[in-house]
Design a protein around this motif. Structure first.
Motif, mmCIF file in Angstrom:
data_model
loop_
_atom_site.group_PDB
_atom_site.id
_atom_site.type_symbol
_atom_site.label_atom_id
_atom_site.label_comp_id
_atom_site.label_asym_id
_atom_site.label_seq_id
_atom_site.Cartn_x
_atom_site.Cartn_y
_atom_site.Cartn_z
ATOM 1 N N UNK B 100 7.844 3.542 4.248
ATOM 2 C CA UNK B 100 9.057 4.117 3.692
ATOM 3 C C UNK B 100 9.372 5.455 4.360
ATOM 4 N N UNK B 101 10.416 5.486 5.182
ATOM 5 C CA UNK B 101 10.838 6.782 5.728
ATOM 6 C C UNK B 101 11.358 7.652 4.592
ATOM 7 N N UNK B 102 11.191 8.964 4.669
ATOM 8 C CA UNK B 102 11.686 9.851 3.600
ATOM 9 C C UNK B 102 13.162 9.600 3.318
ATOM 10 N N UNK B 103 13.495 9.412 2.051
ATOM 11 C CA UNK B 103 14.880 9.207 1.645
ATOM 12 C C UNK B 103 15.358 7.776 1.705
ATOM 13 N N UNK B 104 14.557 6.908 2.297
ATOM 14 C CA UNK B 104 14.934 5.506 2.445
ATOM 15 C C UNK B 104 14.160 4.634 1.466
ATOM 16 N N UNK B 105 14.518 3.365 1.435
ATOM 17 C CA UNK B 105 13.706 2.383 0.745
ATOM 18 C C UNK B 105 12.572 1.945 1.653
ATOM 19 N N UNK B 106 11.785 0.978 1.185
ATOM 20 C CA UNK B 106 10.665 0.468 1.959
ATOM 21 C C UNK B 106 11.201 -0.518 2.982
ATOM 22 N N UNK B 107 11.229 -0.106 4.241
ATOM 23 C CA UNK B 107 11.981 -0.864 5.233
ATOM 24 C C UNK B 107 11.164 -1.853 6.046
ATOM 25 N N UNK B 108 9.846 -1.709 6.055
ATOM 26 C CA UNK B 108 8.993 -2.671 6.761
ATOM 27 C C UNK B 108 7.837 -3.031 5.831
ATOM 28 N N UNK B 109 7.615 -4.330 5.666
ATOM 29 C CA UNK B 109 6.592 -4.821 4.756
ATOM 30 C C UNK B 109 5.595 -5.703 5.496
ATOM 31 N N UNK B 110 4.359 -5.708 5.012
ATOM 32 C CA UNK B 110 3.409 -6.710 5.450
ATOM 33 C C UNK B 110 3.740 -8.042 4.795
ATOM 34 N N UNK B 111 3.049 -9.091 5.184
ATOM 35 C CA UNK B 111 3.323 -10.420 4.639
ATOM 36 C C UNK B 111 2.730 -10.605 3.247
ATOM 37 N N UNK B 112 1.802 -9.728 2.866
ATOM 38 C CA UNK B 112 1.177 -9.821 1.553
ATOM 39 C C UNK B 112 -0.148 -10.558 1.599
ATOM 40 N N UNK B 113 -1.051 -10.161 0.711
ATOM 41 C CA UNK B 113 -2.337 -10.839 0.596
ATOM 42 C C UNK B 113 -2.622 -11.089 -0.883
ATOM 43 N N UNK B 114 -3.053 -12.290 -1.205
ATOM 44 C CA UNK B 114 -3.318 -12.646 -2.595
ATOM 45 C C UNK B 114 -4.721 -12.238 -2.991
ATOM 46 N N UNK B 115 -4.807 -11.536 -4.106
ATOM 47 C CA UNK B 115 -6.100 -11.123 -4.645
ATOM 48 C C UNK B 115 -6.249 -11.696 -6.051
ATOM 49 N N UNK B 116 -7.331 -12.412 -6.273
ATOM 50 C CA UNK B 116 -7.630 -12.977 -7.584
ATOM 51 C C UNK B 116 -8.875 -12.303 -8.130
ATOM 52 N N UNK B 117 -8.788 -11.834 -9.366
ATOM 53 C CA UNK B 117 -9.954 -11.254 -10.027
ATOM 54 C C UNK B 117 -10.550 -12.328 -10.944
#
Lengths: 109, 118
Positions: B100-117
């Motif tokens: 997230x650049x200052x003042x912006x939204x979150x513009x680049x995301x990872x693909x995500x990782x699933x975590x199960x407890x």
């Protein structure tokens, strides 16, 4: 912390429709609001930041407006690729914490 | 092109510590001037901001998780990490890292990782 609501929670629409989603916050966040699109199994995609600024590469049919505690995302003419879930996100300050709205799912009418 | 990639265990036992890493490629984490954050999404629920760290090491945490959370940055490896202690089933989620650049939204995301407890 700052609470967020979105309406509607679900929206049925057709290609070509004008669609509006509303996001409300429990206190003023000035213009520190973003909108994201998320499709199943995918990461969110930034559409709008600072209430009304269009993220690079996002089609101009998406627009945002509002200030203070009430904000809207408008899709001027819904396209097939737009059927997804949309989240608003406030980022007023780290000290108060960031929060996301509950989401609005747009499905085919 | 900037890319983020999460890594970590897919399953963690209750009461143990969840550790995740986000590797940044295509830009230097130490010179971008951006915030680097973690966000999670429990099954069928909304996104939840976990916390963020600035390139200078300043960390900001979700108040509801602060007592269990540490976010750190390793500029030499161009990555940042999350440690969440004493996990329960409520911590089961897809975990994303994002820029997230200052003042912006979150513009680049990872693909995500699933975590199960469990």
């Amino acid at each position: 912390d700052i609470q967020m609501t979105q309406s509607p929670s679900t929206l049925s629409a057709s290609v070509g429709d004008r669609v509006t989603i509303t996001c409300r916050t429990s206190q003023s966040i000035s213009n520190w609001l973003a909108w994201y699109q998320q499709k199943p199994g995918k990461a969110p995609k930034l559409l709008i930041y600072k209430t009304s600024s269009l993220q690079s590469g996002v089609p101009s049919r998406f627009s945002g407006s509002g200030s203070g505690t009430e904000f809207t995302l408008t899709i001027s003419s819904l396209q097939p690729d737009d059927f997804a879930t949309y989240y608003c996100h406030q980022y007023k300050s780290y000290s108060e914490g960031f929060t996301f709205g509950p989401g609005t799912k747009i499905n085919v009418k | 092109q900037l890319q983020l990639q999460e890594s970590g265990p897919g399953m963690v036992k209750p009461s143990e510590t969840l550790s995740l890493t986000c590797v940044v490629s295509g830009a230097s984490i130490g010179s971008s001037g951006s915030f680097w954050g973690w966000i999670r999404q429990p099954p069928g629920k909304r996104l939840e901001w976990i916390g963020s760290i600035y390139y200078d090491g300043s960390a900001y945490y979700n108040p509801s998780l602060r007592s269990r959370l540490t976010i750190s940055i390793d500029k030499s490896k161009n990555q940042f990490s999350l440690n969440l202690t004493s996990v329960t089933a409520a911590d089961t989620a897809v975990y994303y890292c994002a820029k997230r650049p200052p003042g912006y939204g979150m513009d680049v995301w990872g693909q995500g990782t699933t975590v199960t407890v469990s």
